[in-house]
Design an enzyme around this catalytic site. Structure first.
Site, PDB file in Angstrom:
ATOM      1  N   THR B  53       0.819  -1.201   0.000  1.00 36.97           N
ATOM      2  CA  THR B  53       0.000   0.000   0.000  1.00 36.97           C
ATOM      3  C   THR B  53       0.863   1.264   0.000  1.00 36.97           C
ATOM      4  OG1 THR B  53      -1.702  -1.215   1.160  1.00 36.97           O
ATOM      5  CG2 THR B  53      -1.819   1.180   1.299  1.00 36.97           C
ATOM      6  N   ALA B  59      -0.208  10.393  -1.389  1.00 35.17           N
ATOM      7  CA  ALA B  59       1.063  11.096  -1.161  1.00 35.17           C
ATOM      8  C   ALA B  59       0.890  12.447  -0.480  1.00 35.17           C
ATOM      9  CB  ALA B  59       1.828  11.240  -2.473  1.00 35.17           C
ATOM     10  N   HIS B  62      -0.395  14.549   5.834  1.00 30.70           N
ATOM     11  CA  HIS B  62      -1.569  15.115   6.519  1.00 30.70           C
ATOM     12  C   HIS B  62      -1.176  15.746   7.851  1.00 30.70           C
ATOM     13  CE1 HIS B  62      -4.563  13.565   3.800  1.00 30.70           C
ATOM     14  NE2 HIS B  62      -4.145  12.321   3.935  1.00 30.70           N
ATOM     15  N   CYS B 408      15.585   8.816 -19.827  1.00 30.25           N
ATOM     16  CA  CYS B 408      14.120   8.919 -19.865  1.00 30.25           C
ATOM     17  C   CYS B 408      13.788  10.383 -20.118  1.00 30.25           C
ATOM     18  CB  CYS B 408      13.525   8.444 -18.548  1.00 30.25           C
ATOM     19  SG  CYS B 408      11.790   8.868 -18.335  1.00 30.25           S
ATOM     20  N   CYS B 410      10.812  11.942 -20.918  1.00 31.16           N
ATOM     21  CA  CYS B 410       9.605  12.547 -20.351  1.00 31.16           C
ATOM     22  C   CYS B 410       9.862  13.017 -18.926  1.00 31.16           C
ATOM     23  CB  CYS B 410       8.452  11.552 -20.366  1.00 31.16           C
ATOM     24  SG  CYS B 410       8.034  10.943 -22.003  1.00 31.16           S
ATOM     25  N   CYS B 445       5.106   8.964 -21.940  1.00 30.18           N
ATOM     26  CA  CYS B 445       5.219   7.956 -23.004  1.00 30.18           C
ATOM     27  C   CYS B 445       5.279   6.550 -22.436  1.00 30.18           C
ATOM     28  CB  CYS B 445       6.378   8.249 -23.939  1.00 30.18           C
ATOM     29  SG  CYS B 445       7.953   7.468 -23.504  1.00 30.18           S
TER      30      CYS B 445
HETATM   31  C1  LIG Z   1      -5.690   5.102  -2.018  1.00 30.85           C
HETATM   32  C2  LIG Z   1      -4.893   5.399  -0.777  1.00 30.85           C
HETATM   33  C3  LIG Z   1      -4.560   6.707  -0.473  1.00 30.85           C
HETATM   34  C4  LIG Z   1      -3.818   7.001   0.661  1.00 30.85           C
HETATM   35  N1  LIG Z   1      -3.412   8.275   0.883  1.00 30.85           N
HETATM   36  C5  LIG Z   1      -2.600   8.545   1.947  1.00 30.85           C
HETATM   37  C6  LIG Z   1      -2.083   9.856   2.144  1.00 30.85           C
HETATM   38  O1  LIG Z   1      -2.323  10.746   1.310  1.00 30.85           O
HETATM   39  N2  LIG Z   1      -1.331  10.111   3.230  1.00 30.85           N
HETATM   40  C7  LIG Z   1      -1.029   9.135   4.130  1.00 30.85           C
HETATM   41  O2  LIG Z   1      -0.349   9.420   5.108  1.00 30.85           O
HETATM   42  N3  LIG Z   1      -1.476   7.874   3.950  1.00 30.85           N
HETATM   43  C8  LIG Z   1      -2.240   7.561   2.883  1.00 30.85           C
HETATM   44  N4  LIG Z   1      -2.701   6.286   2.685  1.00 30.85           N
HETATM   45  C9  LIG Z   1      -2.367   5.281   3.668  1.00 30.85           C
HETATM   46  C10 LIG Z   1      -0.963   4.758   3.591  1.00 30.85           C
HETATM   47  O3  LIG Z   1      -0.611   4.468   2.252  1.00 30.85           O
HETATM   48  C11 LIG Z   1      -0.894   3.507   4.431  1.00 30.85           C
HETATM   49  O4  LIG Z   1      -1.376   3.782   5.718  1.00 30.85           O
HETATM   50  C12 LIG Z   1       0.524   2.994   4.566  1.00 30.85           C
HETATM   51  O5  LIG Z   1       1.130   2.826   3.313  1.00 30.85           O
HETATM   52  C13 LIG Z   1       0.527   1.695   5.306  1.00 30.85           C
HETATM   53  O6  LIG Z   1       1.832   1.213   5.363  1.00 30.85           O
HETATM   54  P1  LIG Z   1       2.139  -0.207   5.919  1.00 30.85           P
HETATM   55  O7  LIG Z   1       3.610  -0.292   6.005  1.00 30.85           O
HETATM   56  O8  LIG Z   1       1.330  -0.455   7.131  1.00 30.85           O
HETATM   57  O9  LIG Z   1       1.536  -1.202   4.835  1.00 30.85           O
HETATM   58  P2  LIG Z   1       2.110  -1.716   3.450  1.00 30.85           P
HETATM   59  O10 LIG Z   1       2.760  -0.676   2.685  1.00 30.85           O
HETATM   60  O11 LIG Z   1       1.046  -2.486   2.812  1.00 30.85           O
HETATM   61  O12 LIG Z   1       3.262  -2.698   3.902  1.00 30.85           O
HETATM   62  C14 LIG Z   1       3.034  -3.975   4.408  1.00 30.85           C
HETATM   63  C15 LIG Z   1       4.075  -4.886   3.849  1.00 30.85           C
HETATM   64  O13 LIG Z   1       3.991  -6.137   4.493  1.00 30.85           O
HETATM   65  C16 LIG Z   1       4.277  -7.136   3.557  1.00 30.85           C
HETATM   66  N5  LIG Z   1       3.722  -8.375   4.048  1.00 30.85           N
HETATM   67  C17 LIG Z   1       2.420  -8.671   4.230  1.00 30.85           C
HETATM   68  N6  LIG Z   1       2.295  -9.919   4.703  1.00 30.85           N
HETATM   69  C18 LIG Z   1       3.540 -10.411   4.836  1.00 30.85           C
HETATM   70  C19 LIG Z   1       4.059 -11.660   5.270  1.00 30.85           C
HETATM   71  N7  LIG Z   1       3.262 -12.626   5.684  1.00 30.85           N
HETATM   72  N8  LIG Z   1       5.397 -11.838   5.253  1.00 30.85           N
HETATM   73  C20 LIG Z   1       6.227 -10.851   4.858  1.00 30.85           C
HETATM   74  N9  LIG Z   1       5.779  -9.650   4.440  1.00 30.85           N
HETATM   75  C21 LIG Z   1       4.462  -9.444   4.423  1.00 30.85           C
HETATM   76  C22 LIG Z   1       3.645  -6.624   2.297  1.00 30.85           C
HETATM   77  O14 LIG Z   1       4.227  -7.232   1.165  1.00 30.85           O
HETATM   78  C23 LIG Z   1       3.908  -5.143   2.378  1.00 30.85           C
HETATM   79  O15 LIG Z   1       5.073  -4.772   1.698  1.00 30.85           O
HETATM   80  C24 LIG Z   1      -3.447   5.963   1.551  1.00 30.85           C
HETATM   81  C25 LIG Z   1      -3.795   4.650   1.246  1.00 30.85           C
HETATM   82  C26 LIG Z   1      -4.492   4.357   0.082  1.00 30.85           C
HETATM   83  C27 LIG Z   1      -4.796   2.945  -0.263  1.00 30.85           C
END
Ligand SMILES: Cc1cc2nc3c(=O)[nH]c(=O)nc-3n(C[C@H](O)[C@H](O)[C@H](O)COP(=O)(O)OP(=O)(O)OC[C@H]3O[C@@H](n4cnc5c(N)ncnc54)[C@H](O)[C@@H]3O)c2cc1C
Ligand SMILES: Cc1cc2nc3c(=O)[nH]c(=O)nc-3n(C[C@H](O)[C@H](O)[C@H](O)COP(=O)(O)OP(=O)(O)OC[C@H]3O[C@@H](n4cnc5c(N)ncnc54)[C@H](O)[C@@H]3O)c2cc1C
Lengths: 392, 463
Positions: B53, B59, B62, B408, B410, B445
């Site tokens: 995610t 991006a 907040h 690149c 672009c 592109c």
């Molecule tokens: C559409 C959208 C818009 C957003 N906009 C914003 C924003 O503007 N500002 C903001 O602050 N936040 C925003 N967010 C939220 C933000 O992106 C997430 O809260 C954040 O990326 C979460 O990070 P994470 O490390 O918890 O999860 P992730 O990035 O999902 O990382 C989890 C990782 O764990 C790994 N994993 C899972 N299971 C296992 C396993 N069993 N073994 C080993 N590895 C595993 C996965 O491969 C992944 O890489 C947005 C989210 C979305 C979907």
């Protein structure tokens, strides 16, 4: 800051042709820039020798061809900022010629939904991958599009050992030469699916298939690990746009008159940046022909005011799309619909300037050429010139 | 410095293993790297950091002005935003403090604005200000007709999410954390992780597995929450659209839903999105024709001229939504285990504060952190348009012509930058990783001109 007489951006067939002619005619220092490491433009990918030959001819005529140099933007009406391994340089010229070519719109610009797997190409990338680097492509491909360049993609895939599952077009028929289309369908046994749109790409990591929607609403899935989006050309007009040149809403390239003059005095444009796309031979002839107008400008001919040339549906665009009083030129246009024996009408303020029934059938994505002897009867003080077409 | 992408894992027991190298897991790894006596590993199922995610969000850095007052999320976003802004400045992560406008398009939205301003104050955010329609149009002349007013949140910023995650991970690895990629945890138990690359032993486990955090939690005997992936589709518009918009244009949340936003990006594009679709499939990161059509409809109202510009990219991310309103951060001291789940839509902003909070929980649970050292600062390659890019820097090009050699066109990515990325502490696992590090192939592109050349550079380094 350095000054030249003519600065040409883009060492494709169009840029090299105009530069060669101008240098040979004694237009002073004529310099061609290209951001790629070798000159030749799009054709050089498949035929490096043709690219070298064209660049060599321009150089022998006295033009300077510099590769690995990008024109980034403008720092004056006739001054371009450039960068290359040698650093930054601003080059001013008495005349600037934009010959930046065209590209295919990728899957994203076409708003094809789905995942973002590997195995998604445009023809341009495919050609470079296969002919430039001998990269591995995949096993089974679907080709989106059925125009000339689409059949080039099919041939390239076959060279790379990739089986082509099908060609898909949202139009009711192919838009290539009848011989080529028949040969591909009948001898190579590659089916052409007409009236079908690719709506979604499937697969994680690697492409696993494409989803199609047919005109009757049915959806089907074609399994493949490679998809090539072909055609759907747009001009590489970023430099023109960055410079604030007027663009034509139809071609999306810089608007030019019959003498290749843009909206900015001293700036010309030639080649596929004006009409995406014509063949290498056609743009070479165009470049050669345009040289005369640049020379006239250098000799002090005034920059005229122009009238717009507009098209109406089903016509998509026309080039040139401005007219100056003394222009003597032909036109190229595109239709969005298949038009058997189209009847073309040119009017100005309701007055008919020209009527012409074209032989054969006008097909989308293929050029339709129109003679321009009627240009002399355009009223330079009148309204826009309009071009319409209907089935004959 | 240890980054592994295959082969057996170390036998020795780690003090802490973090599962999941998203922005949250990487931030935690970096925070633990401040304690040089700890033996720490970060394990990730995919071939790169930040491939979940964390790569596919809007991006925005907040302020937390609209969080649920008093929640853990509210506190961590507020603190995290401050920390990350400072960290970004010192590490070269591009941030642009453009500010946000919550634009009201109807009476219901207009009447909701004072409530939002009051909520912002409860969250410690004092700078929210109401703007009448004239001021709104003065600030955003290209806005569609019919805006009735807006709440201005000057503190909202845009940031590069890829560089952020990579900066954390780079500093962590340089600070001694082992990063094991292509290493999916199949089964977890107290002190032990069975992965696709063998078994790891550890005194503490931190579960930062994002969409997979509830699955890991169940392995360890907990079922406090279930992740429901909530998909957000987004459209990236061409850089020529950048001049159409100056602020982040946020929707006003009402009973009828959240609406979509329009925001500039630090790369100089404009984003439109996201959708909000609750799904079952945790891998459904595709866009749909319906989703894209809906976004275009909504975007046309907000910024009509935007729709005339070319689309450069389309993507979708999955928020790790749960049945709860707040982050699901739980310490199980007896088990040596901390869950960091449900980091739904603010995890990028809150990441540094989440990390500090989690390390605090580990210490509370008896983990001896040992001395705390400063980390060697990182300086990340700049991907932002508001700061000089390598091709714009005569000093760099003079010292090394590869920074004047554009590959690149672009995105104006130079050979020097691609070469640097390939030789970096955490090299990219593939073309997508290279794109997130350099922006190569990310432009209008999409590889028509440079795709094959970039692939050649990537694959050429391989034996
Ligand atoms: C559409 C959208 C818009 C957003 N906009 C914003 C924003 O503007 N500002 C903001 O602050 N936040 C925003 N967010 C939220 C933000 O992106 C997430 O809260 C954040 O990326 C979460 O990070 P994470 O490390 O918890 O999860 P992730 O990035 O999902 O990382 C989890 C990782 O764990 C790994 N994993 C899972 N299971 C296992 C396993 N069993 N073994 C080993 N590895 C595993 C996965 O491969 C992944 O890489 C947005 C989210 C979305 C979907
Ligand atoms: C995939 C593909 C296949 C084709 N196949 C055929 C074929 O088989 N037969 C045929 O006849 N025609 C073919 N064409 C059409 C082809 O475009 C024309 O034949 C011809 O190349 C057009 O010439 P041009 O000079 O207008 O542009 P191009 O050949 O595209 O040259 C433009 C040049 O400008 C340079 N440039 C652009 N912007 C800048 C900048 N800012 N600074 C510096 N340099 C810049 C580019 O690097 C490029 O070299 C094909 C086109 C494509 C895209």
């Amino acid at each position: 800051m350095r000054s030249v007489d003519v600065l040409v951006v883009g060492a494709g067939p169009a840029g090299l042709a105009i530069a060669g002619r101008l240098a040979a005619a004694g237009a002073g220092r004529v310099e061609v820039l290209d951001r790629e490491t070798t000159a030749g433009g799009a054709p050089r990918i498949r035929r490096p020798r043709a690219g070298r030959r064209r660049a060599g001819a321009a150089e022998r005529a006295g033009a300077v061809v510099r590769t690995g140099v990008t024109a980034l933007g403008w720092s004056g009406p006739l001054a371009l900022d450039t960068v290359g391994a040698g650093g930054h340089e601003t080059i001013t010229a008495r005349a600037v010629v934009l010959a930046t070519g065209a590209r295919e719109r990728p899957r994203t610009a076409q708003l094809v939904a789905g995942t973002r797997p590997a195995g998604v190409y445009t023809t341009g990338e495919l050609l470079r991958a296969v002919h430039g680097y001998g990269q591995r492509i995949g096993e089974r491909a679907v080709v989106v599009g059925a125009e000339g360049v689409s059949y080039l993609a099919v041939a390239t895939l076959r060279t790379a050992g990739v089986a082509v599952t099908a060609m898909v077009t949202d139009l009711p028929r192919h838009q290539a030469s009848a011989v080529r289309a028949a040969e591909t369908r009948l001898r190579r046994m590659i089916p052409l699916l007409t009236d079908a749109t690719v709506t979604e790409l499937l697969g994680h990591g690697r492409l696993s298939g494409v989803r199609l929607r047919h005109r009757d609403g049915r959806t089907t899935t074609l399994a493949c690990d490679t998809v090539v989006f072909t055609g759907d050309f747009v001009p590489d007009q970023e430099l023109a746009r960055r410079g604030g040149l007027a663009l034509d809403p139809g071609t999306r390239g810089p608007a030019v008159d019959g003498a290749f003059r843009t909206s900015r005095e001293g700036v010309f444009a030639v080649g596929n940046v004006l009409h995406a796309v014509e063949s290498a031979d056609a743009v070479t002839r165009e470049g050669e022909h345009a040289a005369r107008h640049v020379r006239d400008h250098l000799a002090g001919e005034p920059w005229p005011s122009t009238l717009p040339v507009l098209v109406e549906p089903p016509l998509r665009w026309i080039a040139p799309n401005r007219l100056a009083p003394a222009d003597a030129c032909g036109f190229v246009l595109r239709t969005t619909e298949v038009l058997p024996r189209p009847l073309l009408t040119v009017t100005q303020d309701g007055r008919v300037l020209h009527r012409q029934e074209l032989p054969g059938t006008a097909v989308p994505n293929r050029p339709v050429y129109v003679v321009g002897h009627w240009v002399v009867s355009v009223d330079p003080l009148g309204g826009p010139v309009r071009v319409t077409a209907r089935r004959g | 410095m240890t980054v592994t992408t295959g082969g057996p894992l170390p036998h020795a027991t780690y003090d802490v293993v973090i599962v999941g190298a998203g922005v949250v897991g990487c931030a935690i790894a970096r925070e633990l790297a401040l304690h040089p006596r700890l033996r720490v590993a970060l394990v990730e199922a995919q071939d790169d950091v930040g491939q979940g995610t964390s790569k596919a969000n809007t991006a925005i850095l907040h302020t937390g002005f609209d969080a649920v007052p008093g929640s853990l999320e509210a506190r961590l976003v507020r603190e995290g935003a401050h920390r990350l802004a400072a960290y970004a400045a010192e590490s070269g992560i591009p941030v642009e403090p453009v500010g946000a406008l919550l634009v009201a398009w109807d009476d219901e939205q207009l009447t909701a604005l004072p409530g939002l301003a009051a909520k912002a104050e409860k969250n410690g955010y004092e700078d929210a200000r109401f703007l009448g329609p004239e001021e709104v149009y003065a600030r955003e002349p290209r806005l569609g007709p019919g805006a009735l007013g807006a709440l201005h949140i000057p503190g909202e910023s845009i940031i590069c999410p890829w560089t952020t995650t990579l900066a954390y991970a780079t500093q962590a690895v340089r600070g001694g954390v082992d990063l094991h990629l292509n290493c999916r945890v199949r089964q977890a138990g107290t002190g032990v992780l069975h992965t696709t690359r063998g078994t790891l032993h550890t005194r503490r486990i931190v579960n930062a597995a994002g969409l997979g955090s509830d699955i890991l939690d169940r392995d360890l005997g907990h079922s406090d929450f279930t992740v429901t992936p909530r998909r957000g589709q987004l459209i990236v518009f061409d850089k020529f659209a950048r001049e159409l918009v100056r602020h982040i244009l946020l929707p006003v949340p009402t009973a009828l839903g959240k609406g979509v936003l329009v925001t500039p990006t630090v790369y100089g594009n404009v984003l439109l999105g996201p959708t909000a679709e609750d799904l079952d499939d945790r891998t459904a990161t595709g866009s749909t024709p319906e989703g894209l059509a809906l976004l275009r409809d909504k975007g046309r109202r907000i910024l009509p001229d935007l729709l005339d510009e070319e689309v450069t990219a389309v993507y979708a991310g999955l928020r790790a939504a749960t049945e709860h309103d707040d982050y699901q951060i739980h310490a199980r001291h007896g088990q040596g285990y901390v869950t960091v789940g449900g980091i739904r839509s603010t995890g990028l902003s809150a990441s540094m504060a989440i990390a500090a909070h989690v390390v605090g929980l580990l210490a509370e649970g008896g983990l001896d952190l040992g001395v705390r050292d400063e980390l060697e600062p990182v300086r990340m390659p700049n991907l932002g348009e508001a700061f000089p890019r390598p091709y714009q820097r005569p000093d760099l090009i003079a010292a090394d012509p590869a920074y004047g050699n554009l590959v690149c066109h672009c995105e104006r990515v130079t050979l020097g930058e691609i070469r640097d990325a390939l030789a970096s502490t955490i090299p990219p696992g593939g073309l997508e990783g290279l794109r997130r590090r350099t922006r190569a192939r990310a432009g209008r592109c999409q590889g028509f001109h440079c795709g094959a050349a970039v692939r050649e550079l990537l694959e050429g380094r391989r034996p």
